[in-house]
Design a protein around this motif. Structure first.
Motif, mmCIF file in Angstrom:
data_model
loop_
_atom_site.group_PDB
_atom_site.id
_atom_site.type_symbol
_atom_site.label_atom_id
_atom_site.label_comp_id
_atom_site.label_asym_id
_atom_site.label_seq_id
_atom_site.Cartn_x
_atom_site.Cartn_y
_atom_site.Cartn_z
ATOM 1 N N GLY A 198 -18.975 -3.867 36.451
ATOM 2 C CA GLY A 198 -19.185 -5.267 36.809
ATOM 3 C C GLY A 198 -20.591 -5.734 36.499
ATOM 4 O O GLY A 198 -20.795 -6.838 35.977
ATOM 5 N N MET A 199 -21.581 -4.899 36.795
ATOM 6 C CA MET A 199 -22.969 -5.262 36.500
ATOM 7 C C MET A 199 -23.163 -5.493 35.006
ATOM 8 O O MET A 199 -23.861 -6.427 34.588
ATOM 9 C CB MET A 199 -23.902 -4.152 36.995
ATOM 10 C CG MET A 199 -23.978 -4.009 38.503
ATOM 11 S SD MET A 199 -24.910 -2.546 39.008
ATOM 12 C CE MET A 199 -26.528 -2.916 38.321
ATOM 13 N N GLY A 200 -22.532 -4.656 34.198
ATOM 14 C CA GLY A 200 -22.684 -4.780 32.757
ATOM 15 C C GLY A 200 -21.988 -5.995 32.182
ATOM 16 O O GLY A 200 -22.603 -6.793 31.456
ATOM 17 N N TYR A 201 -20.710 -6.179 32.527
ATOM 18 C CA TYR A 201 -19.964 -7.250 31.848
ATOM 19 C C TYR A 201 -20.319 -8.620 32.377
ATOM 20 O O TYR A 201 -20.299 -9.608 31.626
ATOM 21 C CB TYR A 201 -18.463 -6.976 31.890
ATOM 22 C CG TYR A 201 -17.685 -7.597 33.027
ATOM 23 C CD1 TYR A 201 -17.253 -8.926 32.961
ATOM 24 C CD2 TYR A 201 -17.352 -6.853 34.154
ATOM 25 C CE1 TYR A 201 -16.526 -9.483 33.999
ATOM 26 C CE2 TYR A 201 -16.620 -7.412 35.180
ATOM 27 C CZ TYR A 201 -16.215 -8.725 35.097
ATOM 28 O OH TYR A 201 -15.493 -9.277 36.123
ATOM 29 N N ILE A 202 -20.694 -8.729 33.653
ATOM 30 C CA ILE A 202 -21.106 -10.033 34.166
ATOM 31 C C ILE A 202 -22.395 -10.480 33.485
ATOM 32 O O ILE A 202 -22.535 -11.630 33.055
ATOM 33 C CB ILE A 202 -21.293 -9.984 35.691
ATOM 34 C CG1 ILE A 202 -19.943 -9.874 36.399
ATOM 35 C CG2 ILE A 202 -22.015 -11.236 36.183
ATOM 36 C CD1 ILE A 202 -19.067 -11.086 36.240
ATOM 37 N N GLY A 203 -23.361 -9.563 33.375
ATOM 38 C CA GLY A 203 -24.604 -9.912 32.694
ATOM 39 C C GLY A 203 -24.375 -10.272 31.235
ATOM 40 O O GLY A 203 -24.934 -11.248 30.721
ATOM 41 N N TYR A 204 -23.528 -9.505 30.570
ATOM 42 C CA TYR A 204 -23.256 -9.753 29.146
ATOM 43 C C TYR A 204 -22.572 -11.096 28.943
ATOM 44 O O TYR A 204 -23.006 -11.914 28.121
ATOM 45 C CB TYR A 204 -22.395 -8.622 28.589
ATOM 46 C CG TYR A 204 -22.011 -8.806 27.147
ATOM 47 C CD1 TYR A 204 -22.895 -8.449 26.131
ATOM 48 C CD2 TYR A 204 -20.769 -9.324 26.803
ATOM 49 C CE1 TYR A 204 -22.548 -8.613 24.805
ATOM 50 C CE2 TYR A 204 -20.415 -9.493 25.479
ATOM 51 C CZ TYR A 204 -21.305 -9.135 24.480
ATOM 52 O OH TYR A 204 -20.958 -9.310 23.160
ATOM 53 N N MET A 205 -21.487 -11.331 29.695
ATOM 54 C CA MET A 205 -20.718 -12.555 29.494
ATOM 55 C C MET A 205 -21.487 -13.795 29.934
ATOM 56 O O MET A 205 -21.221 -14.897 29.455
ATOM 57 C CB MET A 205 -19.392 -12.464 30.252
ATOM 58 C CG MET A 205 -18.457 -11.389 29.724
ATOM 59 S SD MET A 205 -17.896 -11.688 28.041
ATOM 60 C CE MET A 205 -16.739 -13.037 28.310
ATOM 61 N N THR A 206 -22.451 -13.630 30.834
ATOM 62 C CA THR A 206 -23.237 -14.776 31.271
ATOM 63 C C THR A 206 -24.239 -15.213 30.211
ATOM 64 O O THR A 206 -24.393 -16.403 29.939
ATOM 65 C CB THR A 206 -23.987 -14.452 32.584
ATOM 66 O OG1 THR A 206 -23.043 -14.134 33.600
ATOM 67 C CG2 THR A 206 -24.833 -15.637 33.031
ATOM 68 N N PHE A 207 -24.905 -14.253 29.585
ATOM 69 C CA PHE A 207 -26.056 -14.595 28.751
ATOM 70 C C PHE A 207 -25.855 -14.384 27.254
ATOM 71 O O PHE A 207 -26.740 -14.733 26.477
ATOM 72 C CB PHE A 207 -27.277 -13.784 29.197
ATOM 73 C CG PHE A 207 -27.781 -14.169 30.558
ATOM 74 C CD1 PHE A 207 -28.384 -15.404 30.774
ATOM 75 C CD2 PHE A 207 -27.644 -13.298 31.627
ATOM 76 C CE1 PHE A 207 -28.854 -15.759 32.025
ATOM 77 C CE2 PHE A 207 -28.110 -13.647 32.884
ATOM 78 C CZ PHE A 207 -28.721 -14.886 33.090
ATOM 79 N N VAL A 208 -24.720 -13.845 26.827
ATOM 80 C CA VAL A 208 -24.581 -13.557 25.402
ATOM 81 C C VAL A 208 -24.585 -14.833 24.563
ATOM 82 O O VAL A 208 -25.174 -14.863 23.467
ATOM 83 C CB VAL A 208 -23.304 -12.727 25.137
ATOM 84 C CG1 VAL A 208 -22.028 -13.507 25.470
ATOM 85 C CG2 VAL A 208 -23.274 -12.247 23.691
ATOM 86 N N VAL A 209 -23.978 -15.911 25.061
ATOM 87 C CA VAL A 209 -23.982 -17.162 24.299
ATOM 88 C C VAL A 209 -25.383 -17.749 24.246
ATOM 89 O O VAL A 209 -25.832 -18.261 23.202
ATOM 90 C CB VAL A 209 -22.982 -18.165 24.902
ATOM 91 C CG1 VAL A 209 -23.113 -19.529 24.224
ATOM 92 C CG2 VAL A 209 -21.564 -17.646 24.742
ATOM 93 N N ALA A 210 -26.114 -17.685 25.371
ATOM 94 C CA ALA A 210 -27.498 -18.160 25.376
ATOM 95 C C ALA A 210 -28.335 -17.388 24.360
ATOM 96 O O ALA A 210 -29.189 -17.957 23.664
ATOM 97 C CB ALA A 210 -28.086 -18.026 26.779
#
Length: 277
Positions: free
Chosen positions: A230-242
């Protein structure tokens, strides 16, 4: 012998819209909106991340609340009620520009998402029990619905931002468009919820089996693994577009990237062709 429900595959596809609404759109579409909202509202990355933290916290609270609600209103009612609530909170997110109300909306959307995803997963399990030889694929169709929501969001959000570029707070139109999509998906969910209301509540159990005794100790490693995941995918999906936008990627490139990501989730779901679940 338990009667097979009509249109099993159509029911599975309809149920997958629950996963699309709860995670694919209500949670993950925010990553597409973050760059525009951050630039318009002057957010720091800490505040931008806090929005999804609030959503995740809401999901956690909703997950704790769901078993209690399932005993009182049933999975079908919870699925549809949660889906329409998620649609409402998505729409309300377009009416605020200050931090506190937006944080509350993300929190409440997370609660509603948990109700939808868990209740939908329970109904998908009951449906899979009707077709044991295809149980893995039926469940995979449900969870693959998350990817469908991601793909739809990838197609709609950049387009909406472009169309509303000349308007004040253009990002709010993307929230409203996504809310409309969620409402339409929620309306479709009324059908499988109604049909599945007649399925036995213990359909997920193998014949002659009894519910296993629950022990926190047995789930320790699984809980730890999911926490790290959860820590990994939430961070990734939140900021990858930015990250992509800061690197100069075009709106088309972002759409392609996020859309392919969603299709990969769909593909990952439908490859679960196991037998008994």
């Amino acid at each position: 012998m338990t009667a097979v429900l009509p249109s099993v595959w159509a029911l599975a596809l309809a149920l997958s819209l629950g996963a699309a609404v709860s995670l694919g759109i209500t949670r993950f579409a925010y990553g597409l909106l973050l760059p525009a909202m951050r630039a318009d509202l002057g957010w720091s990355y800490t505040l931008a991340g806090a929005m999804n933290t609030a959503n995740a916290m809401g999901y956690f609270l909703g997950a704790l609340l769901t078993p209690w609600l399932l005993k009182r209103v049933g999975a079908g009612t919870l699925l549809c009620g949660g889906a329409f609530l998620a649609s409402l909170f998505m729409a309300l997110s377009g009416f605020f520009t200050t931090t506190e109300p937006l944080l509350v909306q993300r929190l409440l959307a997370g609660v509603a998402s948990a109700l939808v995803f868990i209740a939908g997963g329970l109904l998908a399990t009951r449906l899979a029990a009707q077709q044991p030889s295809h149980g893995g694929l039926l469940l995979g169709l449900y969870y693959g619905g998350t990817g469908l929501g991601i793909t739809v969001s990838a197609a709609l959000v950049p387009w909406a931002l472009e169309q509303a570029a000349s308007l004040l707070h253009a990002w709010r139109w993307a929230w409203w468009l996504l809310a409309l999509v969620c409402v339409l998906a929620s309306a479709v969910l009324l059908w499988p919820a109604s049909v599945m209301a007649s399925a036995p509540a213990n359909a997920g159990l193998l014949h002659g089996s009894k519910p296993a005794h629950f022990s926190w100790r047995q789930f320790g490693f699984a809980l730890g693994g999911y926490t790290l995941f959860g820590m990994g995918y939430i961070g990734y999906m939140t900021f990858v577009v930015a990250l992509l936008r800061e690197q100069g990627s075009s709106a088309l490139a972002v759409t392609m990237f996020y859309g392919l990501l969603g299709l990969a989730v769909v593909g990952g779901g439908i490859t679960q062709r196991g037998g008994h679940t």
